[in-house]
Write an enzyme that holds these catalytic residues in place. Structure first.
Site, PDB file in Angstrom:
ATOM      1  N   HIS A  46      25.107  50.269  58.022  1.00  0.00           N
ATOM      2  CA  HIS A  46      25.083  49.198  57.018  1.00  0.00           C
ATOM      3  C   HIS A  46      26.475  48.588  56.884  1.00  0.00           C
ATOM      4  O   HIS A  46      27.399  48.943  57.630  1.00  0.00           O
ATOM      5  CB  HIS A  46      24.521  49.701  55.683  1.00  0.00           C
ATOM      6  CG  HIS A  46      25.280  50.842  55.066  1.00  0.00           C
ATOM      7  ND1 HIS A  46      26.618  50.792  54.804  1.00  0.00           N
ATOM      8  CD2 HIS A  46      24.866  52.079  54.676  1.00  0.00           C
ATOM      9  CE1 HIS A  46      27.017  51.915  54.259  1.00  0.00           C
ATOM     10  NE2 HIS A  46      25.960  52.741  54.190  1.00  0.00           N
ATOM     11  N   CYS A 100      25.979  71.012  46.366  1.00  0.00           N
ATOM     12  CA  CYS A 100      25.382  69.666  46.305  1.00  0.00           C
ATOM     13  C   CYS A 100      24.883  69.307  47.697  1.00  0.00           C
ATOM     14  O   CYS A 100      25.669  69.237  48.641  1.00  0.00           O
ATOM     15  CB  CYS A 100      26.396  68.636  45.815  1.00  0.00           C
ATOM     16  SG  CYS A 100      25.752  66.952  45.982  1.00  0.00           S
ATOM     17  N   LYS A 107      26.050  49.123  43.318  1.00  0.00           N
ATOM     18  CA  LYS A 107      26.212  50.082  44.409  1.00  0.00           C
ATOM     19  C   LYS A 107      25.086  49.871  45.431  1.00  0.00           C
ATOM     20  O   LYS A 107      23.930  49.690  45.067  1.00  0.00           O
ATOM     21  CB  LYS A 107      26.138  51.499  43.816  1.00  0.00           C
ATOM     22  CG  LYS A 107      26.657  52.535  44.764  1.00  0.00           C
ATOM     23  CD  LYS A 107      26.613  53.909  44.162  1.00  0.00           C
ATOM     24  CE  LYS A 107      26.734  54.857  45.345  1.00  0.00           C
ATOM     25  NZ  LYS A 107      27.259  56.109  45.126  1.00  0.00           N
ATOM     26  N   HIS A 137      29.616  50.953  56.881  1.00  0.00           N
ATOM     27  CA  HIS A 137      30.021  51.460  58.202  1.00  0.00           C
ATOM     28  C   HIS A 137      30.645  50.331  59.018  1.00  0.00           C
ATOM     29  O   HIS A 137      31.625  50.529  59.734  1.00  0.00           O
ATOM     30  CB  HIS A 137      28.809  52.002  58.985  1.00  0.00           C
ATOM     31  CG  HIS A 137      27.999  53.014  58.237  1.00  0.00           C
ATOM     32  ND1 HIS A 137      26.680  52.817  57.903  1.00  0.00           N
ATOM     33  CD2 HIS A 137      28.332  54.230  57.747  1.00  0.00           C
ATOM     34  CE1 HIS A 137      26.233  53.877  57.246  1.00  0.00           C
ATOM     35  NE2 HIS A 137      27.218  54.745  57.140  1.00  0.00           N
ATOM     36  N   LYS A 172      19.528  52.635  49.080  1.00  0.00           N
ATOM     37  CA  LYS A 172      18.186  52.445  49.613  1.00  0.00           C
ATOM     38  C   LYS A 172      17.174  52.268  48.487  1.00  0.00           C
ATOM     39  O   LYS A 172      16.288  51.426  48.556  1.00  0.00           O
ATOM     40  CB  LYS A 172      17.808  53.687  50.425  1.00  0.00           C
ATOM     41  CG  LYS A 172      17.657  53.412  51.897  1.00  0.00           C
ATOM     42  CD  LYS A 172      17.046  54.629  52.510  1.00  0.00           C
ATOM     43  CE  LYS A 172      16.891  54.483  53.991  1.00  0.00           C
ATOM     44  NZ  LYS A 172      16.620  55.762  54.625  1.00  0.00           N
ATOM     45  N   HIS A 231      26.257  61.836  43.582  1.00  0.00           N
ATOM     46  CA  HIS A 231      24.823  61.820  43.903  1.00  0.00           C
ATOM     47  C   HIS A 231      23.916  61.882  42.678  1.00  0.00           C
ATOM     48  O   HIS A 231      22.691  61.848  42.809  1.00  0.00           O
ATOM     49  CB  HIS A 231      24.501  62.937  44.899  1.00  0.00           C
ATOM     50  CG  HIS A 231      25.215  62.728  46.205  1.00  0.00           C
ATOM     51  ND1 HIS A 231      26.432  63.303  46.492  1.00  0.00           N
ATOM     52  CD2 HIS A 231      24.919  61.949  47.266  1.00  0.00           C
ATOM     53  CE1 HIS A 231      26.838  62.902  47.680  1.00  0.00           C
ATOM     54  NE2 HIS A 231      25.948  62.082  48.172  1.00  0.00           N
ATOM     55  N   CYS A 277      26.561  66.058  49.124  1.00  0.00           N
ATOM     56  CA  CYS A 277      27.938  66.206  49.625  1.00  0.00           C
ATOM     57  C   CYS A 277      28.004  67.229  50.752  1.00  0.00           C
ATOM     58  O   CYS A 277      29.010  67.320  51.447  1.00  0.00           O
ATOM     59  CB  CYS A 277      28.886  66.682  48.529  1.00  0.00           C
ATOM     60  SG  CYS A 277      29.075  65.564  47.153  1.00  0.00           S
ATOM     61  N   CYS A 327      26.534  66.086  40.010  1.00  0.00           N
ATOM     62  CA  CYS A 327      27.501  65.607  40.998  1.00  0.00           C
ATOM     63  C   CYS A 327      27.721  64.123  40.710  1.00  0.00           C
ATOM     64  O   CYS A 327      26.757  63.348  40.662  1.00  0.00           O
ATOM     65  CB  CYS A 327      26.959  65.788  42.409  1.00  0.00           C
ATOM     66  SG  CYS A 327      27.843  64.759  43.598  1.00  0.00           S
TER      67      CYS A 327
END
Ligand code: MSP
Length: 647
Positions: free
Chosen positions: A17, A125, A294, A20, A297, A145, A128, A142
């Site tokens: 995406h 987690c 943010k 990256h 998905k 997440h 992570c 976390c």
């Protein structure tokens, strides 16, 4: 000189995406910049293919892990050419060579006593893929997440990370550029001010099989990070060989803030345990959000690089991401923002400069580069501006401040555009007696185009090949590199025939739903305009105008206003200092406006905006096309002290 630059190796549990793409475009741009400076560069990227998440993702698709990782890894490697990203090495953690080296390192560190076996209960987690400390949790979850970690008790192997804590702290203090930007170095030092726990580096095979087996215990596989970080060495053929020796000494890693801790703490302590010198630099960038949200998905706002290239073209995408993000800070992607950059910076400023200039040389000199005559002060000013731009560009690009590099380049685009306006080639062309002067002016403009082609090469690969070709310069011509033996000016040869250049950057219309609706209804600002003039009360008297106290002011400090995505708090000198709150944050970053001279309304009644008292107003020009808005700060075209009245 040599450069070795790496990106993270990306997890293959998701497709590539924008995030990256950005990191990899940055690494590619930096590689190309270093090559322009004459460095021999090695640029490595790749995919991280072991771990729970991958097994889960493969199972969801009903395929074997190996088949799954092959497919997704290929999606990454085939994305890079679309973005004109050319890595020298693409590494996969399932490569047999990588597996062999990870096992060798594990054995070495085990033999030297830095890996031990222990019972451990911790908060794990899944997201992570590591144990979190109590302190890291926010409301029991976390923070990355948004899930509470699982309490897991099991026997595992541990890396004695704590043994190297002080050495790492000392190294960071002794090497101020080890972690940049500074804010991330401070974050790491803050974390290191508490005792460091040892790092769990294994998983029992009963829980995870998709990993590299420990060479000293076949009932365990390595934990994700110990496997992944080592890619930076295995890609060089560690532990021996020329590739390793030449490149490791100059290693620079590039990551986003999400994986700061593994890179700034786990990795250097691992290297210390392995007795391998530490990498030279860790460059950390912020996160891309989409429309200030943010990317995720579940929200459904994940932006795919290929779709962006199809919609805007690769040059625009590369330029936009590098120009828009202040390296180190978060940035927001929106189609409005990319269209605005394309239209204002690329189509208007740069594209028009090229097409105008080439058309004039065609018209007045049949497309042949003329020999310049004696340079006047105005020409020398352009040459000086070019030198200033080149020096600034080299300094900030080397520090990963690409937005500042491009800002300096666009200041020079402005200089070149203004030079055309003030030197009036069209007037000179009418006067036979001014033929030599016209030659000098045209040559000055063409040299400016050459330098722009040079500095933009790392950023816009395709466009600069076309720009160079128009100037009859081959893609590898030394005159569009930074290796011109200190000669900045006068490298284009008179008598050379220029080539034609197709429209470099067409203007984009944003054809969103909203805009179509707006097209159907009359645009509100048009209505106002048509009324103006027919209504006497829309005119103001000279007396009214005289009441306005307009002044030139220098912006000496700027910062975003919390909770507002529109407002910047500016400190301006006019000549006394005052605070002005300006609604320009969607068009300018705070650090980009510092040092600019602008025009302000100095006698506006103070007003409070988001809790800050604003003592005046900054003037800016606004252009609205549909739902796209361009806003440019006003300024004066010459040097004048701040505080001067505008009348
Ligand atoms: N596999 C690990 C890295 C191991 S490196 C030894 C990993 N992979 S990842 O696929 O999650 O990639 C994380 C990296 O992708 C970030 O550090 C950054 O380079 C890039 N980005 C992912 N999302 C991003 C944004 N939203 N914005 C900017 N970059 C982001 O972690």
């Amino acid at each position: 000189m040599k450069t070795y630059i790496t990106t993270p190796i990306y997890y293959v549990n998701a497709q590539p995406h924008l995030g990256h793409a950005y990191t990899t475009i940055v690494a590619d741009t930096y590689s190309r910049f270093r090559r322009l400076c004459g460095d021999k560069v090695r640029f490595q990227t790749g995919t991280d293919e072991h771990g729970d998440k991958i097994v889960e993702a493969a199972a969801k698709q009903g395929v074997a892990p190996k088949e799954y990782v092959d497919t997704i890894s290929a999606m990454f490697s085939s994305t890079w050419p679309i973005l004109e990203v050319e890595p020298d090495n693409f590494i996969r953690t399932t490569d047999p060579d990588h597996i062999r080296v990870v096992q060798k390192i594990l054995q070495d560190v085990y033999d030297s006593g830095d890996i031990y076996f222990d019972e451990y209960t911790g908060l794990y987690c899944q997201g992570c893929e590591r144990y979190l400390t109590e302190k890291e949790l926010v409301d029991g979850k976390c923070p990355d997440h948004q899930k509470p970690p699982e309490e897991i008790a099991e026997a595992n192997y541990f890396f004695r990370m704590s043994r190297y804590q002080q050495k790492l702290i000392d190294h960071i203090h002794a090497h101020p550029e080890f972690i940049t930007p500074e804010r991330y170095k401070n974050e790491v030092l803050a974390f290191l001010s508490e005792p460091l726990e040892d790092l769990c580096i294994s998983r029992p095979k009963s829980r995870l099989t998709w990993g590299i087996e420990l060479p000293f215990d076949d009932k365990f596989v390595t934990y994700v990070w110990f496997d992944a970080l080592i890619n930076y060495l295995t890609g060089l053929g560690y532990p021996e060989g020329q590739l390793f020796e030449e490149n490791w000494a100059v290693a620079e890693h590039l990551i986003a803030k999400d994986i700061l801790k593994p890179h700034a703490i786990y990795w250097p302590t691992m290297l210390l345990a392995m007795k391998v010198p530490l990498y030279q630099k860790l460059h950390v960038h912020g996160y891309w959000n989409v429309d200030d949200t943010k990317m995720s998905k579940s929200i459904g706002n994940v932006v795919r690089p290929k779709e962006l290239v199809d919609a805007y073209g690769v040059d625009t995408l590369r330029y936009f991401t590098l120009r828009e993000m202040s390296f180190g800070l978060d940035s927001s992607f929106s189609s409005e923002a990319i269209v605005a950059r394309q239209n204002a910076d690329l189509a208007n400023d740069l594209g028009n400069l090229f097409s105008r200039a080439l058309a004039m040389v065609q018209k007045y000199r049949s497309g042949i580069i003329p020999a310049p005559g004696t340079y006047t002060a105005a020409d020398l000013e352009v040459q000086e501006a070019a030198e200033t731009m080149l020096a600034r560009y080299q300094e900030v690009m080397g520090q990963f401040n690409f937005h500042l590099g491009l800002q300096a380049v666009w200041e020079f685009v402005g200089v070149a555009n203004r030079y055309i306006v003030t030197s009036e080639p069209w007037t000179l062309a009418k006067d036979e007696g001014q033929a030599k002067r016209l030659d000098t002016v045209l040559y000055t403009i063409l040299e400016s185009l050459r330098l722009l082609t040079l500095v933009l090469r790392p950023v816009m690969v395709g466009a600069t090949v076309k720009m160079g070709a128009a100037l009859s310069l081959a893609a590898d011509d030394a005159r569009i590199s930074l290796l011109t033996q200190g000669r900045v000016w006068g490298l284009l040869k008179a008598g050379t025939q220029l080539q034609t250049l197709a429209n470099l950057f067409p203007r984009l219309e944003k054809e969103g739903k909203e805009q179509k609706e707006q097209k159907a209804a009359p645009a509100p600002q048009k209505q106002e305009q048509s009324n103006a003039g027919s209504e006497d009360d829309s005119l103001i008297s000279f007396e009214d105008f005289k009441k306005l106290d307009l002044r030139v002011a220098e912006i000496v400090a700027a910062e975003p206003i919390k909770k507002s995505d529109r407002l910047l708090k500016l400190t301006v000198k006019a000549p006394e200092e005052r605070t002005i709150v300006a609604g320009i944050a969607q068009h300018y970053n705070a650090e980009d406006v510092i040092g600019r001279q602008v025009i302000i309304v100095a006698n506006l009644k103070p007003t409070k905006l988001m809790g800050v008292t604003s003592q005046g107003m900054v003037l800016a020009a606004k252009d609205i096309h549909g739902d796209e808005e361009t806003l440019i700060l006003t300024s004066v075209s010459g040097v004048i002290p701040s505080g001067s009245k505008v009348a």
